[in-house]
Design a protein around this motif. Sequence first.
Motif, short mmCIF file in Angstrom:
data_model
loop_
_atom_site.label_atom_id
_atom_site.label_comp_id
_atom_site.label_asym_id
_atom_site.label_seq_id
_atom_site.Cartn_x
_atom_site.Cartn_y
_atom_site.Cartn_z
N TYR A 216 39.75 43.80 53.12
CA TYR A 216 39.31 43.69 51.67
C TYR A 216 40.12 42.70 51.39
O TYR A 216 41.43 42.87 51.26
CB TYR A 216 39.26 44.95 51.39
N SER A 217 39.69 41.61 50.58
CA SER A 217 40.58 40.88 49.88
C SER A 217 39.88 40.35 48.66
O SER A 217 38.63 40.16 48.54
CB SER A 217 40.70 39.69 51.16
N LYS A 218 40.70 40.11 47.82
CA LYS A 218 40.44 39.36 46.21
C LYS A 218 40.02 38.17 46.25
O LYS A 218 39.20 37.74 45.50
CB LYS A 218 41.55 39.83 45.42
N ASP A 219 40.62 37.49 47.28
CA ASP A 219 40.40 36.09 47.65
C ASP A 219 39.60 35.91 48.90
O ASP A 219 39.63 36.60 49.90
CB ASP A 219 41.55 35.07 47.52
N GLU A 230 31.03 38.30 56.53
CA GLU A 230 31.44 38.24 55.36
C GLU A 230 30.40 39.08 54.14
O GLU A 230 29.45 38.38 54.42
CB GLU A 230 31.81 36.77 54.75
N GLN A 231 31.03 39.66 53.54
CA GLN A 231 30.23 40.29 52.39
C GLN A 231 30.93 40.39 50.99
O GLN A 231 32.12 41.10 50.97
CB GLN A 231 29.66 41.61 52.73
N ALA A 232 30.35 40.02 50.03
CA ALA A 232 30.89 40.21 48.64
C ALA A 232 30.28 41.28 47.95
O ALA A 232 29.22 41.45 47.90
CB ALA A 232 30.79 38.68 47.95
N SER A 233 31.20 42.17 47.28
CA SER A 233 30.67 43.13 46.43
C SER A 233 31.51 43.08 45.01
O SER A 233 32.51 42.57 45.08
CB SER A 233 30.89 44.34 47.19
N GLY A 234 30.75 43.92 44.02
CA GLY A 234 31.48 43.89 42.56
C GLY A 234 30.90 42.82 41.70
O GLY A 234 30.22 41.79 42.13
N PRO A 235 31.42 42.83 40.54
CA PRO A 235 31.03 41.69 39.51
C PRO A 235 31.64 40.43 39.91
O PRO A 235 32.60 40.35 40.43
CB PRO A 235 31.54 42.25 38.07
N GLU A 236 30.99 39.27 39.30
CA GLU A 236 31.39 38.01 39.87
C GLU A 236 32.81 37.83 39.39
O GLU A 236 33.58 37.09 40.39
CB GLU A 236 30.53 36.92 39.12
N GLU A 237 33.27 38.23 38.38
CA GLU A 237 34.78 37.77 38.08
C GLU A 237 35.68 38.61 38.79
O GLU A 237 36.84 38.27 38.58
CB GLU A 237 34.88 37.94 36.63
N VAL A 240 35.23 41.42 45.57
CA VAL A 240 36.05 41.69 46.61
C VAL A 240 35.16 41.27 47.72
O VAL A 240 33.97 41.71 47.92
CB VAL A 240 36.33 43.23 46.64
N TYR A 241 35.91 40.73 48.55
CA TYR A 241 35.38 40.08 49.75
C TYR A 241 35.60 41.12 51.03
O TYR A 241 36.78 41.50 51.11
CB TYR A 241 35.75 38.88 50.28
N GLN A 242 34.61 41.46 51.79
CA GLN A 242 34.76 42.35 53.00
C GLN A 242 34.51 41.53 54.31
O GLN A 242 33.44 40.97 54.21
CB GLN A 242 33.96 43.72 52.80
N TYR A 243 35.40 41.94 55.08
CA TYR A 243 35.16 41.23 56.66
C TYR A 243 35.10 42.15 57.64
O TYR A 243 36.04 43.21 57.58
CB TYR A 243 36.42 40.13 56.76
N THR A 244 34.11 42.37 58.16
CA THR A 244 33.70 43.20 59.42
C THR A 244 33.66 42.31 60.77
O THR A 244 33.62 41.20 60.79
CB THR A 244 32.95 44.09 59.09
#
Length: 289
Positions: A216-219, A230-237, A240-244
Amino acid sequence: MSGEQEGDPRWKRAVDMLAVIGPPLTMATALLVYFGWARTDAQAKAMGLDVSLFGYTVQDFVLRSIPSLFIPLVWLLIMAVLWLAVDRFLAGQLAGGRTTVIRRLAAVILIAGVACSAAMWLVVILQPERTVLFVPFIMAGGVLLAAWGLSLWRRSRDGAGRGIPALSRGSEKTLIFCLVTLLLFWGTSDYAQALGRGLAVSYEERSMLLPTAVVYSKDRLGITAPNVREQASGPEEHQVYQYTGLRLLVVSGGRIFLLNEGWTLRSGKVVVLHDDPGMRVEYGNPESK
């Protein structure tokens, strides 16, 4: 006080014991460090990495070498104990007056040791581009066998060994020790590199047995390894990027080394991430997936 210590038999025995144990212990420690480094270096190169990336310390190299060297060291100690037993038995026979038999046996041992070392050296000369495992170890054994045979032959002679200058005996032992040490380092390097390459190849078969890793990374990290999602979640601003699809290889030197699922030497990639506060990694049991 110094004169009393020098005349104390216990003090002399302690010094003699240190003189006997010290050099082999130093050589064993150096071999452990070098074996760990050579094995890790060969494994890293086979996986497309450099060993310096892992940031291993001397202690790490020693610890990584022990599991692989445990069985060879046990056999080495067993052979050393057997050699001491045989040497004491022959010394007893020599004290009993059987000098002629011991002298002939010593000559056979000396010739066998020289022939063994010469044969192995011939193998190296005839096949310089090929690495033949255990040849340096056999050469070291041949040198030690020849040195032992020479020692037995000298002891079997009535007082002949007493006329040899102490400087010559010391130089002889030093040269033998240096030669055997170099051969052991040579053999250790070949064996460690072969073992390291074998470990790298084994990851193709057991990569699925490594712990799973979810990053899990902010960038956005932009990981492009095969089977990594790669999967992005949360509001656009505050996304949080998730890598599995990753497997943990090792954590060392402030870095996290990950393999993609289905990793192979030819098409797989090693993902190296810095362990920083802006990133979180979750590890799991591979069987729980």
